[in-house]
Design an enzyme around this catalytic site. Sequence first.
Site, PDB file in Angstrom:
ATOM      1  N   LYS A 175      43.187  42.702  53.216  1.00 52.27           N
ATOM      2  CA  LYS A 175      43.048  41.378  52.721  1.00 52.27           C
ATOM      3  C   LYS A 175      43.876  41.564  51.461  1.00 52.27           C
ATOM      4  CE  LYS A 175      41.820  37.619  50.451  1.00 52.27           C
ATOM      5  NZ  LYS A 175      42.852  37.901  49.275  1.00 52.27           N
ATOM      6  N   GLU A 250      36.939  50.428  42.936  1.00 51.01           N
ATOM      7  CA  GLU A 250      37.779  51.178  42.075  1.00 51.01           C
ATOM      8  C   GLU A 250      37.791  49.831  41.028  1.00 51.01           C
ATOM      9  OE1 GLU A 250      40.507  50.886  39.516  1.00 51.01           O
ATOM     10  OE2 GLU A 250      41.697  51.414  41.241  1.00 51.01           O
ATOM     11  N   CYS A 284      44.714  48.995  35.800  1.00 52.85           N
ATOM     12  CA  CYS A 284      43.475  49.527  35.440  1.00 52.85           C
ATOM     13  C   CYS A 284      43.359  50.760  34.590  1.00 52.85           C
ATOM     14  CB  CYS A 284      42.528  49.812  36.703  1.00 52.85           C
ATOM     15  SG  CYS A 284      42.358  48.466  37.670  1.00 52.85           S
ATOM     16  N   GLU A 381      38.453  44.394  28.816  1.00 51.32           N
ATOM     17  CA  GLU A 381      39.806  44.496  29.643  1.00 51.32           C
ATOM     18  C   GLU A 381      40.534  43.348  29.625  1.00 51.32           C
ATOM     19  OE1 GLU A 381      41.057  46.632  33.586  1.00 51.32           O
ATOM     20  OE2 GLU A 381      39.321  45.212  33.827  1.00 51.32           O
TER      21      GLU A 381
END
Length: 477
Positions: A175, A250, A284, A381
């Site tokens: 996906k 993750e 990330c 973030e």
Amino acid sequence: MAEQLIIAGKRQDAAEGATFSVTEPATGKPLADVAKASAVDVDLALAAAHAAFADGRGTWARTNATQRGRVLHRVAELLREREDLFATTEARGAGHPMGDARWEVGAAAGTFEYYAGAANKHFGQVVPVQDAGLDVVLREPVGPVALIVPWNFPLLIACWKLAPALACGNPVILKPASLTPLTALLLGDLLVDAGIPEDQVYVLPGPGGVIGDALVADHRTAKISFTGETTTGASILKSSADHIARVSLELGGKSAAVVFADADVAAAAADTPMAVFGNAGQDCCARSRILVERPVYDEFLEHFTATTKAIRLGDPLDDATEMGPMISAAQRQTSLDYLGIGTGEGARVVTGGEVPDREGFYLTPAVVADVGNDMRIAREEIFGPVASVIPFDGEEEAIRISNDSDYGLSGSLWTGNATRAIRVAKSLRTGTLSVNTNRSVRFEAPFGGYKKSGLGRELGMGAMDAYTEVKNVFFSE
């Protein structure tokens, strides 16, 4: 004509006939139309993948591991042969500079080569037990796996998941993110060309709120591997709980680069900018918190700012470009909003944070000084080209500030003292740490995070465990 999705190795239109448009970040203009999968397509894919696996009796699951490895080697060969196609598609679709995109294709091929070699080296064991007989531990494929990948590194992260999953004998349902589906579709075609049986390969582009949710909630999905933001990761855990699917996550990060006064300050300042601003900060692992010991704070900031100003921002298709556009106007606006929040909290923008007068979603890399770790700009973030530089006094405070985060994905430590490097490395709560360098990921070694940065590990031999079940068989004498 729209790019079609892939079910059982074959291109076809979405069941409901819908399509969506993909935008090129460097221009802000349409790049391609793509078939928009729906829950109907998820059902078709899972039905075919489940039948192909047939409780472990499917063709690919029963193919011997050495032969599976040979096919994965062929995948790597084809990736290298098609480097220009994949790199150009990634540059245009994700905004990656061509130099980075070419490197990513090579790294994707290297990942398949690694797991090609791992396929026949991941095995069970014979266990001495107290009863008379033979006790054997087997490693068996888990079944249909849903591999949900983000838009920031669409090709590379897809390969991190596909290679070990296929090496272990599982059908794979990929996906891709709606913003960046094009290399995933190319990859699906390539897997079939390399010799992966058609009924093992599925690529379903479309909205994550529809496709991802349907994959995660379906009992036929044996394993979910997700890379993305933390809120979605938590939702996946809840949705998969009813059928106890195996899950690897993750997730987000707010990683720290810690620079001690005894480090090679010039080297740290020269290396650290691209640890934040690579892929326009959409990483990330980005070292978006830069902790600098106070005696060298001004010196580091001066060198770091000069290196940042020299970063070549430009067209991804230009080989001289070091930093391309952000993925979307919305993502750029988020970075601009955080810069406003930071200055409102008392931080100081030293350079960058400007929108160039050109088409596309560009933003100059921003260095923000005099940041406190309690500020939102240091805690949340941003996923953009914004670096927060934070002063600290002494080793104890460096460890405290580094660990004072909801995240624990990556990080760097810069020091000329080997004893300190060992001591501080053992104290930092992060899944991946680099000493006197900023590179995060090596496909031979485990990668993943502590705390809200995720569950489980990708890459290395340990990833093979994530795509297999353990079976214990006892034979009585």
